[in-house]
Design an enzyme around this catalytic site. Structure first.
Site, PDB file in Angstrom:
ATOM      1  N   HIS A  23      -6.493  -3.628  -5.392  1.00 53.91           N
ATOM      2  CA  HIS A  23      -6.105  -2.158  -5.696  1.00 53.91           C
ATOM      3  C   HIS A  23      -5.386  -1.968  -6.984  1.00 53.91           C
ATOM      4  O   HIS A  23      -5.479  -0.908  -7.389  1.00 53.91           O
ATOM      5  CB  HIS A  23      -5.552  -1.539  -4.472  1.00 53.91           C
ATOM      6  CG  HIS A  23      -6.298  -1.070  -3.504  1.00 53.91           C
ATOM      7  ND1 HIS A  23      -6.621   0.012  -3.358  1.00 53.91           N
ATOM      8  CD2 HIS A  23      -6.857  -1.895  -2.399  1.00 53.91           C
ATOM      9  CE1 HIS A  23      -7.343   0.153  -2.154  1.00 53.91           C
ATOM     10  NE2 HIS A  23      -7.533  -0.929  -1.435  1.00 53.91           N
ATOM     11  N   ASP A  80      -1.721  -5.513  -3.949  1.00 54.30           N
ATOM     12  CA  ASP A  80      -1.990  -4.318  -3.291  1.00 54.30           C
ATOM     13  C   ASP A  80      -0.836  -3.543  -2.973  1.00 54.30           C
ATOM     14  O   ASP A  80      -0.223  -3.216  -1.669  1.00 54.30           O
ATOM     15  CB  ASP A  80      -2.716  -4.426  -2.286  1.00 54.30           C
ATOM     16  CG  ASP A  80      -4.235  -4.515  -2.197  1.00 54.30           C
ATOM     17  OD1 ASP A  80      -4.607  -4.692  -3.359  1.00 54.30           O
ATOM     18  OD2 ASP A  80      -5.009  -4.401  -1.168  1.00 54.30           O
ATOM     19  N   HIS A 135      -4.852  -8.921   1.939  1.00 55.70           N
ATOM     20  CA  HIS A 135      -6.185  -8.221   1.772  1.00 55.70           C
ATOM     21  C   HIS A 135      -6.851  -7.558   2.925  1.00 55.70           C
ATOM     22  O   HIS A 135      -7.528  -6.948   3.087  1.00 55.70           O
ATOM     23  CB  HIS A 135      -7.226  -9.295   1.442  1.00 55.70           C
ATOM     24  CG  HIS A 135      -8.324  -8.559   0.697  1.00 55.70           C
ATOM     25  ND1 HIS A 135      -8.323  -7.387  -0.040  1.00 55.70           N
ATOM     26  CD2 HIS A 135      -9.751  -9.039   0.701  1.00 55.70           C
ATOM     27  CE1 HIS A 135      -9.626  -7.279  -0.435  1.00 55.70           C
ATOM     28  NE2 HIS A 135     -10.298  -7.953  -0.101  1.00 55.70           N
ATOM     29  N   HIS A 157       0.832  -1.178   0.064  1.00 53.90           N
ATOM     30  CA  HIS A 157       0.119  -0.040  -0.080  1.00 53.90           C
ATOM     31  C   HIS A 157       0.938   1.285   0.061  1.00 53.90           C
ATOM     32  O   HIS A 157       0.650   2.188   0.854  1.00 53.90           O
ATOM     33  CB  HIS A 157      -0.959  -0.098   1.219  1.00 53.90           C
ATOM     34  CG  HIS A 157      -2.272  -0.896   0.997  1.00 53.90           C
ATOM     35  ND1 HIS A 157      -2.921  -0.463  -0.194  1.00 53.90           N
ATOM     36  CD2 HIS A 157      -2.805  -1.881   1.538  1.00 53.90           C
ATOM     37  CE1 HIS A 157      -3.943  -1.418  -0.201  1.00 53.90           C
ATOM     38  NE2 HIS A 157      -3.799  -2.054   0.947  1.00 53.90           N
TER      39      HIS A 157
END
Length: 534
Positions: free
Chosen positions: A149, A116, A279, A90
């Site tokens: 994402h 992600d 996740h 992230h």
């Protein structure tokens, strides 16, 4: 400074903080001296660490070269141990560097990332460029899976698109979206573990089902590809109160929750030991779910590799190292990183509403100089309750017209003050971490800095609950724009209404307009008297 310390304007105040890299690298710096056909990993690592940027051509080369490798890989990867499995990153580039310290140098360690890489954090493009550069160097020992994402819908709603446009251009963003569509969806590790980003699906019966997916596209909002990226284990996994294998995922707004019986049935049917997924943020960086009855091994394992997620979760991160049939979890904490204002605003843009609000407040305070006695003397004359007469046209030179004009200007200043207040509150909004009550942190939290945020959200569970709405499938781009415009319009209307209902402001306006009017009348009488005397 306040304590009398002399500070040179030619030197950095805090010298131990390295200065940002302000220039883009030359081609000699970008290409590796060991292999001129590949980027210089050591240079990229340090350059990004100093917030440096590449030229657009250099960034595009990394993305396109990585995309070619990813496109050649199958939907379902297969790799043997030893391997280190990593969860969500992230956009936390500085923590990604810590991950490689804990997990091992990529030149000597095999890695599998579960997706992600972008959004929420403010260093997503650095994560993409560095991981793709690693993929170029080590295509057979570093693997990248797709997360939920890695798509146009979420990156447009959250921070990645804005980051690409701020640091590079929309051309870079489009190249990334194309590359995301090439990412494989799943991996089988050591013929024992299914590694995916999200979870199981009612449409996933055997591993062959994954191989038949058309992955080179934007993920749909339902179906097998969606579930692989979005599904979660039930919160009461292993202690279900229902016999259903799959339940609608109300937290995500799409896909499913899968149950312990569903996981056990899938593992047994496909002769697998466990499901390794990412996740979901975890306080300890990982979570082991209920063991299967047949093997005694955890049926599901969740790995999360972004420590202190969003700078407020206070969670640890973890990586899973599997070697010689032994599984080890290595945890690590967050690393300090440069600060960005929300939505990549600069400090001047962010502070203008604060300055405007204070200036208008000061102006109103200066105008508000009348005493209580003056206010009582200048109360408006009562009007007869008879039927109102139609308004008559007013002479622009009359005292009443000028009095009303001054009054309206004072009221306009009040409305402007309220508008600046609305804009200031907009600047204080933390768009990436909205509270359940009204979508904002308590007013003034950002002005208190990190300590204020820590006081507003004290632990992992508080942060997770506050952030739940950002874990959902976002609304469409058009709906977001429409909702934002409606919220802004309603806020400005409320500001104007509050200003109109502000009795103190109305009193100031009346008092000043009456004073101005009486002053003009006095001057007019004096002028008339002088004319008669002449």
């Amino acid at each position: 400074m306040e304590d009398g310390t002399q500070v040179s304007t030619l030197e950095r105040v805090i010298k131990e903080v390295q200065a940002p890299a302000l220039s883009t690298p030359t081609d000699e710096m970008f290409w590796s001296p060991e292999d001129p056909s590949k980027p210089n990993l050591q240079f990229l690592k340090q350059h990004f660490y100093r917030e440096g940027r590449l030229t657009e051509e250099q960034a595009l080369w990394i993305i396109h070269a990585g995309t070619q490798i990813l496109r050649s890989e199958p939907n379902l990867l297969e790799m043997d141990a030893p391997i280190t499995v990593c969860g969500d990153v992230h956009g936390q580039y500085y923590d990604l560097m810590k991950l490689f310290e804990v997990g091992g140098d990529p030149s000597e360690t095999r890695y599998l990332f579960l997706g992600d890489y972008v959004d929420r954090g403010y260093f997503s493009i650095e994560c993409v460029l560095y991981l793709w550069a690693l993929k170029i160097w080590y295509p057979n020992s570093l693997w990248l899976l797709r997360g939920n994402h890695e798509c146009r819908h979420l990156t447009d709603y959250f921070t990645f698109k804005l980051e690409c446009k701020h640091k590079y251009s929309e051309r870079i963003y489009e190249a990334c979206i194309e590359s995301f569509c090439a990412l494989p969806l799943a991996a089988v590790m050591n013929k024992q573990f299914l590694c995916i980003h999200g979870g199981l699906s009612p449409e996933l019966h055997t591993l062959e089902d994954i191989k038949s997916i058309d992955r080179f596209r934007e993920p749909p909002t339902h179906g097998l590809m969606c579930d692989i990226l979005w599904a979660d284990p039930l919160e009461e996994f292993g202690q279900e109160k229902t016999g259903d294998y799959f339940v609608h995922n109300s937290v995500r707004g799409c896909s499913y929750f899968f149950s312990y019986p569903a996981a056990c049935a899938f593992l047994e049917k496909n002769n697998l030991l466990s499901i390794i997924r990412a996740h979901e943020a975890q306080d300890a960086g990982y979570r082991m779910y209920r063991k299967t009855r047949t093997t005694g091994f955890p049926s599901v394992m969740t790995i999360f590799s972004a420590p202190n997620y969003l700078d407020v979760y206070n969670n640890k991160a973890a990586v899973l190292k599997y070697e010689n049939n032994v599984m080890n979890i290595r945890q690590f904490n967050c690393t300090p990183h440069p600060y960005w204002l929300p939505n990549f605003m600069d400090v001047f843009t962010w502070s203008l509403p604060f300055v405007g609000e204070k200036i208008t407040d000061m102006l109103i305070a200066i105008l508000n100089t009348c005493s209580k006695e003056e206010l009582e003397d200048e109360t408006p004359t009562s009007v007869s309750p008879s039927a109102p007469s139609p308004p008559l046209p007013m002479d622009v030179e009359s005292s009443e017209f000028k009095r009303r004009a001054i009054k309206n200007k004072i009221l306009a200043i009040g409305r402007l003050s309220r508008v600046f207040q609305v804009l200031r509150e907009e600047s204080e909004r933390v768009t990436e971490l909205k509270t359940a009550a009204g979508g904002r942190l308590p007013a003034g939290t950002l002005m208190l800095g990190a300590e204020g945020i820590k006081q507003a959200i004290t632990n992992f569970e508080d942060a997770r609950k506050v952030d739940l709405q950002n874990e959902r499938l976002p609304p469409s781009h058009e709906e977001v724009i429409k909702r934002s415009e409606e919220e802004r319009r309603a806020a400005l209307e409320r500001a104007q209404q509050e200003a109109d209902n502000d009795t103190g402001l109305a009193t100031v306006a009346r008092r000043i307009s009456m004073s101005a009017g009486s002053g003009r009348s006095r001057r007019q009488r004096d002028a008339a008297r002088e004319t008669r005397e002449a």
